[in-house]
Motif scaffolding. Structure first.
Motif, PDB file in Angstrom:
ATOM      1  N   UNK A   1      31.724 -44.698  35.800  1.00 45.41           N
ATOM      2  CA  UNK A   1      32.952 -44.002  36.236  1.00 45.41           C
ATOM      3  C   UNK A   1      32.861 -42.491  36.068  1.00 45.41           C
ATOM      4  N   UNK A   2      31.678 -41.938  36.291  1.00 38.93           N
ATOM      5  CA  UNK A   2      31.493 -40.498  36.189  1.00 38.93           C
ATOM      6  C   UNK A   2      30.366 -40.066  37.117  1.00 38.93           C
ATOM      7  N   UNK A   3      30.443 -38.827  37.598  1.00 37.86           N
ATOM      8  CA  UNK A   3      29.475 -38.313  38.562  1.00 37.86           C
ATOM      9  C   UNK A   3      28.256 -37.723  37.849  1.00 37.86           C
ATOM     10  N   UNK A   4      27.184 -37.440  38.594  1.00 40.99           N
ATOM     11  CA  UNK A   4      25.997 -36.841  37.974  1.00 40.99           C
ATOM     12  C   UNK A   4      26.225 -35.444  37.407  1.00 40.99           C
ATOM     13  N   UNK A   5      27.308 -34.774  37.809  1.00 40.98           N
ATOM     14  CA  UNK A   5      27.592 -33.441  37.266  1.00 40.98           C
ATOM     15  C   UNK A   5      28.424 -33.498  35.991  1.00 40.98           C
ATOM     16  N   UNK A   6      28.794 -34.694  35.554  1.00 41.24           N
ATOM     17  CA  UNK A   6      29.721 -34.852  34.431  1.00 41.24           C
ATOM     18  C   UNK A   6      29.047 -34.637  33.079  1.00 41.24           C
ATOM     19  N   UNK A   7      29.875 -34.427  32.080  1.00 40.51           N
ATOM     20  CA  UNK A   7      29.398 -34.293  30.697  1.00 40.51           C
ATOM     21  C   UNK A   7      28.672 -35.571  30.271  1.00 40.51           C
TER      22      UNK A   7
ATOM     23  N   UNK B   1      33.772 -30.753  37.528  1.00 38.74           N
ATOM     24  CA  UNK B   1      32.465 -31.334  37.851  1.00 38.74           C
ATOM     25  C   UNK B   1      32.561 -32.346  38.981  1.00 38.74           C
ATOM     26  N   UNK B   2      33.738 -32.949  39.167  1.00 29.53           N
ATOM     27  CA  UNK B   2      33.913 -33.907  40.264  1.00 29.53           C
ATOM     28  C   UNK B   2      33.852 -33.220  41.623  1.00 29.53           C
ATOM     29  N   UNK B   3      34.065 -31.904  41.613  1.00 29.38           N
ATOM     30  CA  UNK B   3      34.072 -31.160  42.880  1.00 29.38           C
ATOM     31  C   UNK B   3      32.739 -30.474  43.137  1.00 29.38           C
ATOM     32  N   UNK B   4      31.699 -30.767  42.330  1.00 30.96           N
ATOM     33  CA  UNK B   4      30.431 -30.057  42.488  1.00 30.96           C
ATOM     34  C   UNK B   4      29.897 -30.176  43.909  1.00 30.96           C
ATOM     35  N   UNK B   5      29.814 -31.386  44.423  1.00 31.33           N
ATOM     36  CA  UNK B   5      29.214 -31.553  45.757  1.00 31.33           C
ATOM     37  C   UNK B   5      30.076 -30.947  46.861  1.00 31.33           C
TER      38      UNK B   5
ATOM     39  N   UNK C   1      37.244 -15.031  48.870  1.00 27.07           N
ATOM     40  CA  UNK C   1      37.249 -16.506  48.831  1.00 27.07           C
ATOM     41  C   UNK C   1      35.847 -17.019  48.516  1.00 27.07           C
ATOM     42  N   UNK C   2      34.834 -16.403  49.115  1.00 28.87           N
ATOM     43  CA  UNK C   2      33.450 -16.786  48.861  1.00 28.87           C
ATOM     44  C   UNK C   2      33.094 -16.633  47.382  1.00 28.87           C
ATOM     45  N   UNK C   3      33.488 -15.516  46.782  1.00 29.14           N
ATOM     46  CA  UNK C   3      33.217 -15.281  45.359  1.00 29.14           C
ATOM     47  C   UNK C   3      33.889 -16.337  44.484  1.00 29.14           C
ATOM     48  N   UNK C   4      35.107 -16.718  44.868  1.00 27.94           N
ATOM     49  CA  UNK C   4      35.828 -17.747  44.109  1.00 27.94           C
ATOM     50  C   UNK C   4      35.076 -19.076  44.176  1.00 27.94           C
ATOM     51  N   UNK C   5      34.650 -19.476  45.379  1.00 28.08           N
ATOM     52  CA  UNK C   5      33.960 -20.766  45.536  1.00 28.08           C
ATOM     53  C   UNK C   5      32.578 -20.739  44.885  1.00 28.08           C
ATOM     54  N   UNK C   6      31.898 -19.603  44.934  1.00 28.97           N
ATOM     55  CA  UNK C   6      30.603 -19.492  44.260  1.00 28.97           C
ATOM     56  C   UNK C   6      30.783 -19.607  42.744  1.00 28.97           C
ATOM     57  N   UNK C   7      31.835 -18.953  42.225  1.00 33.40           N
ATOM     58  CA  UNK C   7      32.129 -19.043  40.793  1.00 33.40           C
ATOM     59  C   UNK C   7      32.493 -20.453  40.371  1.00 33.40           C
ATOM     60  N   UNK C   8      33.293 -21.138  41.195  1.00 29.88           N
ATOM     61  CA  UNK C   8      33.673 -22.518  40.882  1.00 29.88           C
ATOM     62  C   UNK C   8      32.465 -23.448  40.909  1.00 29.88           C
TER      63      UNK C   8
END
Length: 367
Positions: free
Chosen positions: A295-301, A58-62, A29-36
């Motif tokens: 309407x976009x986060x700082x991690x967005x394109x 990118x909306x889930x970055x934080x 699970x840790x590897x999956x979340x680190x990859x995401x």
């Protein structure tokens, strides 16, 4: 006695196996979340038209960042080296952290002739957080006028700004005698610029949610652009579905519809940047300030592309988390006042208020 020793030994080895299995599951699970987490930070590189899932992620970055912090704590509590997995993932994308949280910074400076102060606000029609509040448009405008009296900006960029003639007069009484924007039948969410500085050029950009003016301060021309980029059009049912999904409830159909809206809007944001905003910046003879609801986060394109050519005063002078949207779901920094490198950001802050589901943001620049 022999049987007793056998069963104790068997129980002992079973416990060891269960511990190993438990750690193995946590590791996967840790590897999956680190990859995401790493994938979510690639939105600025991968175009939504090429692979839209990166933009959605990118909306889930934080939240993904927080999940990796939790994994670090879990592994440290077990005294295991695997905590380095999440540490490495976070360090690889360390440059993203200042986009979400800032320390220090300057909240405000004294006005000066060589400075220009900008306030941007998606006022949500001045009707409060939602339609159930007792706030009316007139009472919301009155509360906003108190903010203007305190902040004293040179230029005010408004989104979703529905005003009566008496409301406009309230601006004019405070010296904001110059107005330009897209409103009336042409726009569902009007963008309007109110200014104490004279307009030398006014224009709208293709779509009706963007307009700009050229003003002069300290004998220097600056282009101010007010934008309200495409919304995700999440209705009450969508917000309820998002809430259910965050509690591991909800159905596949609702999730599919929400993801479809995110896909479509992410692609629209790329088009709005490529076809509307970027050409406007490149064709301007003056430094540019683009203020509004992105309407976009700082991690967005969109943000990552924009900050290749523009600077963010929150990163330069901000403090704390800087969340600008505080509606039902989710809470993010999606309002910005981005500026050309020729301008120096002197201060930045947000104003806490319940007039809208967004907070006003204020930045002052030296020209």
């Amino acid at each position: 006695m022999i049987f007793e020793i056998f069963f104790v030994s068997l129980h002992h080895y079973k416990n060891i196996d269960m511990k190993k299995f438990f750690r193995f599951i946590i590791l996967i699970v840790n590897l999956v979340f680190a990859g995401l987490l790493l994938l979510s930070s690639w939105a600025g590189v991968v175009s939504p038209h090429r692979f839209v899932w990166i933009s959605i992620l990118s909306y889930a970055f934080f939240p993904l960042l927080l999940c990796n912090v939790v994994f670090i704590i879990i592994w440290l509590c077990m005294s295991r080296w695997q905590f380095l997995i999440s540490v490495a993932a976070i360090l690889l994308r360390y440059s993203f952290l200042p986009l979400f949280f800032q320390v220090g910074g300057t909240l405000d400076v004294e006005p000066a002739e060589e400075n220009i102060k900008i306030l941007s606000f998606n006022c949500h029609g001045f009707e409060g957080l939602d339609s159930d509040t007792l706030m009316t448009r007139d009472s919301g405008v009155c509360m906003f006028m108190e903010i203007l009296d305190r902040e004293q900006p040179d230029v005010v960029c408004m989104q979703e700004c529905f005003l009566s003639r008496s409301n406009v007069e309230a601006f004019e009484e405070r010296g904001y005698v110059h107005h330009f924007g897209v409103h009336g039948a042409r726009a569902n969410s009007p963008t309007i610029i109110h200014s104490r500085l004279k307009f030398y050029n006014v224009n709208t950009i293709d779509q009706v949610s963007k307009c700009y003016v050229d003003v002069s301060k300290n004998n220097r021309m600056v282009r101010i652009c007010c934008v309200h980029l495409d919304s995700y059009q999440l209705d009450d049912n969508d917000l309820e579905s998002l809430s259910n999904l965050s509690h591991a409830k909800g159905d596949r159909k609702a999730a599919h519809e929400i993801i479809g809206k995110f896909k479509e809007t992410s692609r629209k944001h790329q088009d709005e940047w490529d076809m509307d905003l970027k050409p406007m910046i490149e064709n301007s003879d003056h430094p540019v300030i683009i203020a509004g609801d992105y309407n976009d986060t700082p991690a967005s394109y969109l943000y990552q592309r924009a900050t290749k050519v523009l600077k963010d005063p929150y990163v330069e002078q901000g403090r704390g988390f800087g969340t600008t949207y505080h509606g039902p779901y989710p809470a993010y920094r999606i309002d910005y006042i981005l500026h050309s490198p020729e301008l120096e950001a002197l201060s930045y802050h947000r104003v806490k208020t319940n007039i809208s589901d967004h907070y006003p943001i204020v930045a002052q620049f030296k020209i």
